[in-house]
Scaffold this motif. Structure first.
Motif, PDB file in Angstrom:
ATOM      1  N   UNK A 215       0.781  -1.356  -0.078  1.00  0.00           N
ATOM      2  CA  UNK A 215       0.144  -0.053   0.153  1.00  0.00           C
ATOM      3  C   UNK A 215       0.852   1.160   0.016  1.00  0.00           C
ATOM      4  N   UNK A 216       0.407   2.320  -0.663  1.00  0.00           N
ATOM      5  CA  UNK A 216       1.045   3.456  -0.639  1.00  0.00           C
ATOM      6  C   UNK A 216      -0.054   4.643  -0.361  1.00  0.00           C
ATOM      7  N   UNK A 217       0.304   5.892   0.248  1.00  0.00           N
ATOM      8  CA  UNK A 217      -0.573   6.822   0.400  1.00  0.00           C
ATOM      9  C   UNK A 217      -0.040   8.256  -0.268  1.00  0.00           C
ATOM     10  N   UNK A 218      -0.992   8.811  -1.234  1.00  0.00           N
ATOM     11  CA  UNK A 218      -0.491  10.089  -1.753  1.00  0.00           C
ATOM     12  C   UNK A 218      -1.282  10.923  -0.903  1.00  0.00           C
ATOM     13  N   UNK A 219      -0.505  12.192  -0.885  1.00  0.00           N
ATOM     14  CA  UNK A 219      -0.832  13.425   0.135  1.00  0.00           C
ATOM     15  C   UNK A 219      -1.020  14.626  -0.875  1.00  0.00           C
ATOM     16  N   UNK A 220      -2.135  15.159  -1.056  1.00  0.00           N
ATOM     17  CA  UNK A 220      -2.428  16.455  -1.914  1.00  0.00           C
ATOM     18  C   UNK A 220      -1.528  17.510  -1.624  1.00  0.00           C
ATOM     19  N   UNK A 221      -1.105  18.338  -2.554  1.00  0.00           N
ATOM     20  CA  UNK A 221      -0.375  19.484  -2.352  1.00  0.00           C
ATOM     21  C   UNK A 221      -1.116  20.884  -2.806  1.00  0.00           C
ATOM     22  N   UNK A 222      -2.329  20.592  -3.060  1.00  0.00           N
ATOM     23  CA  UNK A 222      -3.089  21.740  -3.381  1.00  0.00           C
ATOM     24  C   UNK A 222      -2.675  22.757  -4.771  1.00  0.00           C
ATOM     25  N   UNK A 223      -2.865  23.849  -4.339  1.00  0.00           N
ATOM     26  CA  UNK A 223      -2.295  25.011  -5.392  1.00  0.00           C
ATOM     27  C   UNK A 223      -3.484  25.426  -6.018  1.00  0.00           C
ATOM     28  N   UNK A 224      -3.134  26.575  -7.054  1.00  0.00           N
ATOM     29  CA  UNK A 224      -4.259  27.145  -7.689  1.00  0.00           C
ATOM     30  C   UNK A 224      -4.897  26.026  -8.506  1.00  0.00           C
ATOM     31  N   UNK A 225      -4.310  25.281  -9.011  1.00  0.00           N
ATOM     32  CA  UNK A 225      -4.815  24.029  -9.919  1.00  0.00           C
ATOM     33  C   UNK A 225      -4.427  22.856  -9.276  1.00  0.00           C
ATOM     34  N   UNK A 226      -4.984  22.263  -8.389  1.00  0.00           N
ATOM     35  CA  UNK A 226      -4.517  21.059  -7.759  1.00  0.00           C
ATOM     36  C   UNK A 226      -4.779  19.792  -8.725  1.00  0.00           C
ATOM     37  N   UNK A 227      -3.540  19.004  -8.710  1.00  0.00           N
ATOM     38  CA  UNK A 227      -3.477  17.813  -9.687  1.00  0.00           C
ATOM     39  C   UNK A 227      -4.751  16.916  -9.649  1.00  0.00           C
ATOM     40  N   UNK A 228      -4.872  16.225 -10.325  1.00  0.00           N
ATOM     41  CA  UNK A 228      -6.199  15.096 -10.219  1.00  0.00           C
ATOM     42  C   UNK A 228      -5.492  13.479 -10.527  1.00  0.00           C
ATOM     43  N   UNK A 229      -6.176  12.622  -9.925  1.00  0.00           N
ATOM     44  CA  UNK A 229      -5.730  11.208 -10.068  1.00  0.00           C
ATOM     45  C   UNK A 229      -7.110  10.763 -10.898  1.00  0.00           C
ATOM     46  N   UNK A 230      -7.039  10.121 -12.043  1.00  0.00           N
ATOM     47  CA  UNK A 230      -8.333   9.640 -12.773  1.00  0.00           C
ATOM     48  C   UNK A 230      -8.240   8.430 -12.935  1.00  0.00           C
ATOM     49  N   UNK A 231      -9.137   7.318 -12.859  1.00  0.00           N
ATOM     50  CA  UNK A 231      -9.273   5.953 -13.105  1.00  0.00           C
ATOM     51  C   UNK A 231      -8.864   5.425 -14.467  1.00  0.00           C
ATOM     52  N   UNK A 232      -8.238   4.533 -14.507  1.00  0.00           N
ATOM     53  CA  UNK A 232      -7.668   3.820 -15.951  1.00  0.00           C
ATOM     54  C   UNK A 232      -7.429   2.277 -15.761  1.00  0.00           C
ATOM     55  N   UNK A 233      -7.509   1.926 -16.833  1.00  0.00           N
ATOM     56  CA  UNK A 233      -6.988   0.406 -16.887  1.00  0.00           C
ATOM     57  C   UNK A 233      -5.624   0.014 -17.561  1.00  0.00           C
ATOM     58  N   UNK A 234      -4.917   0.947 -17.996  1.00  0.00           N
ATOM     59  CA  UNK A 234      -3.711   0.526 -18.526  1.00  0.00           C
ATOM     60  C   UNK A 234      -2.800   0.361 -17.491  1.00  0.00           C
ATOM     61  N   UNK A 235      -1.512   0.017 -18.029  1.00  0.00           N
ATOM     62  CA  UNK A 235      -0.421  -0.175 -17.136  1.00  0.00           C
ATOM     63  C   UNK A 235       0.158   0.934 -16.327  1.00  0.00           C
TER      64      UNK A 235
END
Length: 273
Positions: A215-235
């Motif tokens: 398991x890993x954990x990602x901690x958001x960094x925020x900012x004016x345009x916060x990054x996003x993680x989207x779902x996918x099925x590729x490697x």
């Protein structure tokens, strides 16, 4: 939801035999925790990992394995049964570091994470609203030099100790330089601090070099345009619950588990906070 089911005898020749304990017990101050793993709908298994606040970390304390004792008791009338957890152990010697630990952890709300040498999980003693507190004593005589370390709950709860398979954080999170090339491996650890971003961009994994089930954990960094993680099925993609995009707002956390299927390695969402 818990469905009433049979509880059969565990596997093994003597499943009720004592399990030798790991000597290094993890102690976490409640005030240092950024996000808590939630319990699943059956109330015991903890999903995800504890994530620490900035400049905070877990600590480990050596305790004599054969003297570790974790218990809970219940009391109350028929409609008000409550649980009280207790962790008892001994730490040898009377060194300065041990005495300083005792002095400075008295009165601190804490949780205890301990494991055994036969299980693939750890147990968590204490809860967010019913933490443990240290009640120490010292023996320094002709028979022994040791500290007796007892952690007790002062508030009752409805929870037995948690079942934990998440990570332990003894160092600061790995600082990710670019959300467009996140490398996940043992050298970087299990907790990743994402940078603040001025323009919204997708989180992309350049490499995922961990074992299946890690398991890993990602901690958001925020900012004016916060990054996003989207779902996918590729490697090197992430499979998110219900396909719901995660936004890396400042302090937001998502817990992910490595899933390997042949040549494809994915990260499956466990929980988010």
């Amino acid at each position: 939801m818990y469905l009433r089911t049979n509880v059969v005898k565990p596997l093994g020749k003597s499943p009720g035999a004592a399990a030798p304990k790991e000597p290094n017990v993890t102690i976490v101050a409640v005030d240092d925790i950024l996000t808590w793993p939630m319990r699943d709908d059956k109330g015991v298994n903890m999903l995800g990992s504890f994530v620490m606040k900035d400049n905070a970390k877990m600590i480990s304390v050596y305790m004599t394995p054969s003297k570790i004792k974790a218990t809970f008791e219940s009391d109350g009338d028929e409609d008000s049964v409550s649980i009280m957890q207790k962790f008892e152990a001994e730490s040898p010697g009377n060194e300065l570091e041990l005495s300083e630990f005792v002095q400075n952890w008295i009165g601190v709300n804490a949780i205890i994470i301990y494991g055994s040498c036969v299980d693939s999980y750890r147990k968590v003693m204490g809860t967010k609203c019913a933490p443990m507190q240290l009640k120490p004593s010292l023996q320094d005589d002709n028979d022994a030099r040791k500290h007796m370390l007892v952690f007790e709950q002062f508030a009752k709860s409805g929870y037995v100790p948690g079942h934990y398979t998440g990570t332990l954080s003894f160092a600061a999170p790995f600082a990710v330089a670019s959300v467009g090339a996140v490398t996940v491996n043992e050298a970087n650890g299990r907790t990743y601090q994402l940078p603040a971003t001025a323009v919204t961009a997708p989180i992309v994994f350049a490499a995922i070099a961990l074992n299946h089930g890690d398991e890993i954990s990602l901690i958001g960094g925020g900012g004016a345009g916060a990054a996003t993680l989207v779902t996918g099925v590729a490697d090197k993609s992430a499979l998110l619950i219900n396909g719901t995009t995660w936004t890396a707002l400042d302090g937001a956390v998502i817990n992910l588990k490595v899933f390997k299927n042949g040549a494809i390695t994915l990260l499956q969402e466990v929980s988010r906070a």
